[in-house]
Scaffold this active site. Structure first.
Site, PDB file in Angstrom:
ATOM      1  N   GLY A   1      26.201  57.457  45.822  1.00  0.00           N
ATOM      2  CA  GLY A   1      25.035  57.988  45.119  1.00  0.00           C
ATOM      3  C   GLY A   1      24.681  59.386  45.564  1.00  0.00           C
ATOM      4  O   GLY A   1      23.508  59.691  45.800  1.00  0.00           O
ATOM      5  N   LEU A   2      25.659  60.275  45.653  1.00  0.00           N
ATOM      6  CA  LEU A   2      25.458  61.598  46.249  1.00  0.00           C
ATOM      7  C   LEU A   2      24.990  62.656  45.260  1.00  0.00           C
ATOM      8  O   LEU A   2      24.585  63.740  45.674  1.00  0.00           O
ATOM      9  CB  LEU A   2      26.772  62.071  46.888  1.00  0.00           C
ATOM     10  CG  LEU A   2      27.360  61.184  47.993  1.00  0.00           C
ATOM     11  CD1 LEU A   2      28.743  61.692  48.388  1.00  0.00           C
ATOM     12  CD2 LEU A   2      26.437  61.162  49.201  1.00  0.00           C
TER      13      LEU A   2
ATOM     14  N   SER B   1      25.766  58.010  38.838  1.00  0.00           N
ATOM     15  CA  SER B   1      26.027  58.082  40.275  1.00  0.00           C
ATOM     16  C   SER B   1      24.874  57.483  41.069  1.00  0.00           C
ATOM     17  O   SER B   1      25.089  56.708  42.004  1.00  0.00           O
ATOM     18  CB  SER B   1      26.267  59.537  40.691  1.00  0.00           C
ATOM     19  OG  SER B   1      26.370  59.649  42.093  1.00  0.00           O
TER      20      SER B   1
ATOM     21  N   GLU C   1      30.542  75.559  38.570  1.00  0.00           N
ATOM     22  CA  GLU C   1      30.982  74.176  38.413  1.00  0.00           C
ATOM     23  C   GLU C   1      32.300  74.051  37.661  1.00  0.00           C
ATOM     24  O   GLU C   1      32.688  72.970  37.228  1.00  0.00           O
ATOM     25  CB  GLU C   1      29.889  73.368  37.706  1.00  0.00           C
ATOM     26  CG  GLU C   1      28.578  73.307  38.472  1.00  0.00           C
ATOM     27  CD  GLU C   1      28.642  72.396  39.692  1.00  0.00           C
ATOM     28  OE1 GLU C   1      29.094  71.251  39.560  1.00  0.00           O
ATOM     29  OE2 GLU C   1      28.241  72.843  40.791  1.00  0.00           O
TER      30      GLU C   1
ATOM     31  N   HIS D   1      26.201  68.483  33.584  1.00  0.00           N
ATOM     32  CA  HIS D   1      27.200  69.474  33.177  1.00  0.00           C
ATOM     33  C   HIS D   1      27.225  69.550  31.655  1.00  0.00           C
ATOM     34  O   HIS D   1      26.919  68.564  30.965  1.00  0.00           O
ATOM     35  CB  HIS D   1      28.605  69.093  33.662  1.00  0.00           C
ATOM     36  CG  HIS D   1      28.801  69.239  35.127  1.00  0.00           C
ATOM     37  ND1 HIS D   1      29.460  68.300  35.885  1.00  0.00           N
ATOM     38  CD2 HIS D   1      28.448  70.219  35.995  1.00  0.00           C
ATOM     39  CE1 HIS D   1      29.491  68.679  37.149  1.00  0.00           C
ATOM     40  NE2 HIS D   1      28.884  69.844  37.240  1.00  0.00           N
TER      41      HIS D   1
ATOM     42  N   ASP E   1      29.769  69.446  29.827  1.00  0.00           N
ATOM     43  CA  ASP E   1      30.755  68.537  29.231  1.00  0.00           C
ATOM     44  C   ASP E   1      30.238  67.111  29.093  1.00  0.00           C
ATOM     45  O   ASP E   1      30.964  66.228  28.643  1.00  0.00           O
ATOM     46  CB  ASP E   1      32.098  68.582  29.973  1.00  0.00           C
ATOM     47  CG  ASP E   1      32.054  68.019  31.384  1.00  0.00           C
ATOM     48  OD1 ASP E   1      30.991  67.563  31.830  1.00  0.00           O
ATOM     49  OD2 ASP E   1      33.106  68.039  32.063  1.00  0.00           O
TER      50      ASP E   1
ATOM     51  N   CYS F   1      35.911  64.453  32.474  1.00  0.00           N
ATOM     52  CA  CYS F   1      35.733  64.857  33.873  1.00  0.00           C
ATOM     53  C   CYS F   1      37.038  64.761  34.651  1.00  0.00           C
ATOM     54  O   CYS F   1      37.245  65.490  35.628  1.00  0.00           O
ATOM     55  CB  CYS F   1      34.702  63.965  34.562  1.00  0.00           C
ATOM     56  SG  CYS F   1      32.989  64.361  34.153  1.00  0.00           S
TER      57      CYS F   1
END
Length: 445
Positions: free
Chosen positions: A20-21, A28, A174, A250, A252, A368
């Protein structure tokens, strides 16, 4: 000379886990502390790569990062041999240790920005690793990413490799997750679209209020300069701050392009009308703007299913296909939208669904997992052939995963020094399979 677009997917690393960073990444955070299955994750990724290869597309493989990153742990004050460093960090700073264990390099859309030779003034194919400064666990990636890219694209005549941008939030970059390219044909000059979330050097400009905007305007401009792009083949557009605050970390996650198709949600861009007009003005070909309306698919449903974090690929037949996660298939509304889309007057005529659940739970869909590289035949011939997928390499990599990967990692496993030994053993063997030399710190030491 014919030009193709290859997809280079990152192999999921042996330490894939759910810590969960990633603030701003809904999936996440939601799945933090779940038990992961690195073996299944790696095999799911390989299965998608093999399927695209079998469709007649050029598919490449990129090696993961060395994890845990013991050198970073030592740099911040943990001492002793490697086992002692891990044991200290597990007791004193488990959150930092989890960051140094992250297998996030699997999402190679964040690895770098790539500009084809058709767009650059010097006629070379350019690579700039992303600095990923917004998240500590990703900011420790770019040096090894650069090593891997140089080992795969190892020819100064055709490829130009740049150092990642300064490690500062003002130049937060990114990679391809906020970059796409529109063109009539992969080998012709295209329009490179750089999407940014905020300005670093201008005060009072719009930006998200809840989650961070990771990409800056200044970083996007810097990459375009290094890649020798011009005003005529670049467009800079700001991501809608409101959708960033809804989990669109992001671009995307809310838009994707391929050749002359841009597939995007109506809330994707801050100034959509001006953006569309600029693309039309700079393109010397017809662009299909496939805009999904709120009443067709909500932003929340797009985030939950990763409708836009899909790959759009051009098949050998000339038709385009969407490579989508099973989450899209299993969502009634999104599935209905895609069923209708392939009947409309656009080049997209197929949808193919894949199980990439281990990646999806950590916030990354099919788009991704890949870095797109448009190459002419001379450039393709200069790529390290051991990193281009075929039946033999697929078999070798599958056997390698089955041999080295665990099928279960919990947060408690991160305190086990044996996991470091297993990971290094696996990566050392992988560099031999891919023939990329010594790209990792432990090998150089």
């Amino acid at each position: 000379m014919s030009t193709i677009e290859a997809n280079f997917d990152g192999l999921v690393g042996p330490t894939h886990n759910y810590a969960g960073l990633s603030e701003g990444n809904v999936a996440s955070l939601k799945n933090a502390e779940d038990v992961s299955n690195p073996k299944q994750a790696a095999l799911q990724g390989l299965s998608k790569m093999k399927a695209l290869h079998d469709l007649g597309l050029t598919q490449g493989v990129l090696a993961p990062q060395e994890r845990p990153d013991v050198e970073t742990l030592k740099r911040i004050g943990f001492s002793g041999n490697d086992s002692q460093v891990i044991e200290q960090a597990f007791k004193q700073a488990p959150g930092i240790l989890a960051s140094c264990y992250s297998a996030s390099s699997m999402w190679t859309a964040n690895a770098a920005t790539v500009s084809p030779s058709a767009d650059s003034a010097d006629g070379k194919l350019h690579f700039t690793p992303a600095n990923l400064t917004n998240k500590f666990h990703r900011s420790i990636e770019p040096t090894v990413t650069g090593n891997v890219l140089k080992a795969v694209f190892n020819n100064d005549k055709h490829f130009s490799h740049h150092l990642h941008l300064p490690d500062n939030e003002h130049f937060g970059d990114e990679g391809a997750a906020n970059h796409t390219r529109l063109c009539a044909d992969y080998g012709q000059e295209g329009i490179e679209v750089f999407t940014y979330g905020r300005y670093a050097f201008r005060k009072g400009m719009p930006g998200p209020q809840k989650f961070p905007a990771r990409q800056t305007f200044e970083a996007s401009q810097a990459v375009a300069r290094m890649h020798q792009l011009t005003d005529s083949n670049t467009v800079f557009v700001q991501q809608n701050p409101d959708v960033i605050d809804q989990g669109v970390f992001h671009n995307d996650v809310i838009a994707v392009g391929n050749q002359n198709v841009l597939f995007y949600h109506q809330q994707a861009f801050l100034n959509e009308t001006q953006f569309v007009e600029e693309v039309k003005r700079k393109a010397n070909y017809d662009v299909h703007f496939v805009k999904v309306l709120n009443d067709q698919v909500s932003v929340q449903d797009a985030v939950d299913t990763y409708l836009f974090n899909t790959q759009i690929v051009t098949l050998p037949s000339g038709e385009m296909a969407i490579i989508a996660p099973m989450h899209c298939h299993n969502h009634t509304g999104v599935k209905a939208y895609l069923d209708d889309l392939v009947t409309q007057n656009t080049p997209i005529k197929q949808v193919k669904y894949f199980d990439v659940n281990e990646s999806m739970k950590n916030g990354g869909g099919p788009a991704c997992l890949r870095l797109r590289v448009a190459m002419n035949q001379d450039e393709l011939a200069a790529v390290n052939p051991n990193c281009l997928l075929n039946d033999d390499l697929y078999s070798k990599l599958t056997t390698w995963v089955e041999k080295h990967y665990r099928d279960r990692i919990s947060s408690q496993c991160l305190g086990d020094p044996q996991l470091l030994v297993e990971s290094r053993t696996a990566l050392d063997e992988l560099t031999q399979i891919l023939n990329i030399g010594s790209v990792y710190p432990f090998q150089k030491a």
